[in-house]
Scaffold this motif. Structure first.
Motif, PDB file in Angstrom:
ATOM      1  N   SER A   3     -17.797  -1.300  23.320  1.00  0.00           N
ATOM      2  CA  SER A   3     -19.228  -0.780  24.035  1.00  0.00           C
ATOM      3  C   SER A   3     -19.305  -1.709  25.556  1.00  0.00           C
ATOM      4  O   SER A   3     -19.502  -1.013  26.572  1.00  0.00           O
ATOM      5  CB  SER A   3     -20.564  -1.460  23.449  1.00  0.00           C
ATOM      6  OG  SER A   3     -20.475  -0.671  22.042  1.00  0.00           O
TER       7      SER A   3
ATOM      8  N   ASP B 217     -20.965   6.371  23.405  1.00  0.00           N
ATOM      9  CA  ASP B 217     -20.972   5.011  22.571  1.00  0.00           C
ATOM     10  C   ASP B 217     -21.213   5.476  21.301  1.00  0.00           C
ATOM     11  O   ASP B 217     -22.460   5.357  20.922  1.00  0.00           O
ATOM     12  CB  ASP B 217     -21.603   3.987  23.208  1.00  0.00           C
ATOM     13  CG  ASP B 217     -21.105   2.745  22.589  1.00  0.00           C
ATOM     14  OD1 ASP B 217     -20.253   2.767  21.717  1.00  0.00           O
ATOM     15  OD2 ASP B 217     -21.778   1.741  22.958  1.00  0.00           O
ATOM     16  N   GLU B 218     -20.464   5.561  20.232  1.00  0.00           N
ATOM     17  CA  GLU B 218     -20.915   5.846  18.814  1.00  0.00           C
ATOM     18  C   GLU B 218     -21.988   6.724  18.449  1.00  0.00           C
ATOM     19  O   GLU B 218     -23.143   6.476  17.885  1.00  0.00           O
ATOM     20  CB  GLU B 218     -21.205   4.619  18.159  1.00  0.00           C
ATOM     21  CG  GLU B 218     -19.909   3.357  18.178  1.00  0.00           C
ATOM     22  CD  GLU B 218     -19.921   2.482  17.185  1.00  0.00           C
ATOM     23  OE1 GLU B 218     -20.516   2.572  16.008  1.00  0.00           O
ATOM     24  OE2 GLU B 218     -19.417   1.489  17.234  1.00  0.00           O
TER      25      GLU B 218
HETATM   26 MG    MG Z   1     -20.283  -1.066  20.217  1.00  0.00          MG
END
Ligand code: MG
Ligand code: ADP
Length: 247
Positions: A43, A168-169
């Motif tokens: 991240s 991000d995910e």
């Molecule tokens: Mg992360």
């Protein structure tokens, strides 16, 4: 020329070194999957690319324009221009609860671009159609499922017409039965040659959609290559151990 060059990037939070000499390149139309254990710096890396974090050392060059070169950031007006080429989709959607779906989508361009209201509405409705949510234009985010919220977030990012989309995910906060609809929208974007960097635990998606996979561990890129190289035939023990836990 690479659309994004990341060179020897280092970043610490206090005494914690989170990114340790990260180097990679992204070509136009690449779909890059970044995989790796929690806390490995994925991240932070992604947030640094769009200047939500500032790095300490190294360079990030976007389409030939330095965002930061040898740890020195470009001036604010230049930074704004450079980051406007990128859009980001977060794990937790980050929609504004007090705005309707269409208002959420139109907010950024309304604030930053001089586009007539009618033209803006045409564009936002077109993007809602693209993510399969035409009928949700005027509802508030609270009435949407997680998968629908994330599809709105993708439409919002597309509204700014980015050259690169960062995820991000994007499916990690979703119930398993809702991940498919979000992954499908991302697959469609890949088919349309959108350049994407996707932090993900979805190995199926990485294998099927990405053309490059980067495995990060402990702030470093441990292994990078094609999905078949990294996911199917990892050379490094740490990658192999991670994959065994994730598959
Ligand atoms: Mg992360
Ligand atoms: P990942 O996304 O791979 O899980 P992160 O980039 O979120 O990893 O985090 C990497 C490391 O940096 C972790 O140890 C995390 O606790 C730490 N970290 C992340 N953001 C901050 C912050 N704002 N302040 C202090 N430490 C942070």
């Amino acid at each position: 020329m690479a659309i994004l060059e990341v060179n020897n990037v280092k970043k610490s939070f206090g005494t914690l070194e989170v990114l340790k000499q990260i180097t990679f390149e992204i070509e136009r139309n690449d779909v890059i999957a970044i995989i790796g254990p929690s806390g490995s710096g994925k991240s932070t890396m992604l947030r640094s690319l769009i200047h939500l974090e500032e790095i300490d050392e190294g360079s990030i060059i976007v389409d030939g324009n330095p965002m930061v070169q040898d740890g020195v950031y470009s001036k604010p007006s230049e930074l704004k221009k450079i980051t406007s080429k990128m859009g980001m989709v977060f794990q937790h959607f980050n929609l504004f609860p007090h705005l309707t779906v269409v208002e959420n989508i139109e907010l950024s361009p309304k604030l930053t671009k001089k586009i007539p209201v009618k033209q803006l509405r045409e564009k936002s409705l077109e993007l809602l159609k693209k993510v399969g949510l035409s009928e949700k234009a005027d509802v508030f985010p609270a009435s949407l499922s997680g998968g629908q919220k994330q599809r709105v977030a993708i439409a919002r990012a597309l509204m700014m017409e980015p050259d690169i989309l960062l995820f991000d995910e994007p499916t990690s906060a979703l119930d398993p039965e809702l991940t498919g609809e979000v992954l499908q929208v991302m697959k469609d974007l890949a088919t349309e040659q959108m350049t994407m960097v996707v932090v993900t635990h979805e190995m199926g998606f990485a294998k099927e959609v990405a053309n490059k996979v980067i495995f990060m561990d402990d702030g470093k890129i441990v292994e990078a290559g094609t999905p078949s190289e990294v996911i199917e035939n990892p050379k490094i023990d740490r990658t192999r151990a991670f994959l065994q836990r994730s598959l």
